[in-house]
Design a protein around this motif. Structure first.
Motif, mmCIF file in Angstrom:
data_model
loop_
_atom_site.group_PDB
_atom_site.id
_atom_site.type_symbol
_atom_site.label_atom_id
_atom_site.label_comp_id
_atom_site.label_asym_id
_atom_site.label_seq_id
_atom_site.Cartn_x
_atom_site.Cartn_y
_atom_site.Cartn_z
ATOM 1 N N HIS A 45 1.232 -4.657 2.105
ATOM 2 C CA HIS A 45 2.426 -3.303 1.564
ATOM 3 C C HIS A 45 2.995 -3.490 0.989
ATOM 4 N N HIS A 46 3.577 -4.169 1.260
ATOM 5 C CA HIS A 46 4.938 -4.557 0.308
ATOM 6 C C HIS A 46 5.043 -4.581 -0.678
ATOM 7 N N GLU A 47 4.066 -5.670 -1.048
ATOM 8 C CA GLU A 47 3.166 -5.806 -2.405
ATOM 9 C C GLU A 47 2.313 -3.888 -3.112
ATOM 10 N N ILE A 48 1.807 -3.770 -2.335
ATOM 11 C CA ILE A 48 1.137 -2.678 -2.812
ATOM 12 C C ILE A 48 2.749 -1.402 -3.658
ATOM 13 N N ALA A 49 3.539 -1.915 -2.580
ATOM 14 C CA ALA A 49 4.899 -0.979 -2.625
ATOM 15 C C ALA A 49 5.524 -1.302 -4.022
ATOM 16 N N ALA A 50 6.054 -2.410 -3.941
ATOM 17 C CA ALA A 50 6.523 -3.066 -5.460
ATOM 18 C C ALA A 50 6.254 -2.410 -6.560
ATOM 19 N N LEU A 51 4.880 -2.858 -6.979
ATOM 20 C CA LEU A 51 3.594 -2.297 -8.417
ATOM 21 C C LEU A 51 3.817 -0.369 -7.868
ATOM 22 N N ARG A 102 1.261 7.161 3.356
ATOM 23 C CA ARG A 102 -0.273 6.474 3.954
ATOM 24 C C ARG A 102 0.321 5.457 4.175
ATOM 25 N N VAL A 103 1.028 4.481 3.286
ATOM 26 C CA VAL A 103 1.351 3.646 3.522
ATOM 27 C C VAL A 103 2.745 3.485 4.927
ATOM 28 N N ALA A 104 3.528 4.178 4.709
ATOM 29 C CA ALA A 104 4.683 4.741 5.872
ATOM 30 C C ALA A 104 3.848 4.522 7.058
ATOM 31 N N LEU A 164 -1.115 2.963 12.708
ATOM 32 C CA LEU A 164 -2.246 1.772 13.084
ATOM 33 C C LEU A 164 -1.762 0.083 13.528
ATOM 34 N N TYR A 165 -0.725 -0.579 12.392
ATOM 35 C CA TYR A 165 0.152 -1.566 12.244
ATOM 36 C C TYR A 165 0.357 -1.426 13.701
#
Length: 142
Positions: free
Chosen positions: A12-18, A122-124, A130-131
């Motif tokens: 998620h951190h990698e997705i957020a950075a991109l 969605r990530v949030a 979920l996590y």
């Protein structure tokens, strides 16, 4: 399986950075160099594809088999919603070819901002619901 929440959070951190890099790019009046944009979009697609595949192949099936019906229900809800978001991303990616981006930078920027907003939301929600559930299940299993 429930210990995979840490791996998913890293992704998620990698997705957020991109997504942040892409958001900065679409805030500009002019497009970034085509090759740079292609690399950024390909990196995002690669990370998202791997992340979604792991959720589909590992996380959701395990949760769907959980004896607690509320957990299985939450997994079905997340799985269904993510399928729609993944399809929208695939449509976005195939629609916005390099030539379309070049010919309609403003349209690409609008579409990209909407796509980013959907993924950020969605990530949030996954992090929050979920996590957190995966963390709880891991603690209970220990």
């Amino acid at each position: 399986m429930f210990s995979n929440a840490a791996k998913l959070r890293v992704e998620h951190h990698e997705i957020a950075a991109l997504l942040m890099q892409l958001e900065v790019a679409v805030m500009q009046a002019e497009p970034m160099p085509e090759q740079q944009l292609v690399v950024l979009r390909n990196d995002l697609a690669r990370v998202l594809t791997a992340h979604l595949a792991f959720e589909d192949e590992v996380v959701y099936p395990e949760l769907l088999r959980h004896p607690d019906p509320s957990i299985a229900s939450l997994a079905r809800e997340f799985q269904s919603e993510m399928g729609g978001l993944a399809n929208r991303f695939a449509q976005y990616s195939s629609h916005w070819t390099a030539s379309r981006v070049e010919n309609d930078w403003a349209g690409f920027c609008r579409a990209t901002k909407a796509m980013i907003a959907g993924f950020n939301e969605r990530v949030a929600r996954e992090d929050r619901e979920l996590y957190a559930l995966l963390d709880r299940l891991r603690r209970e299993a220990a």
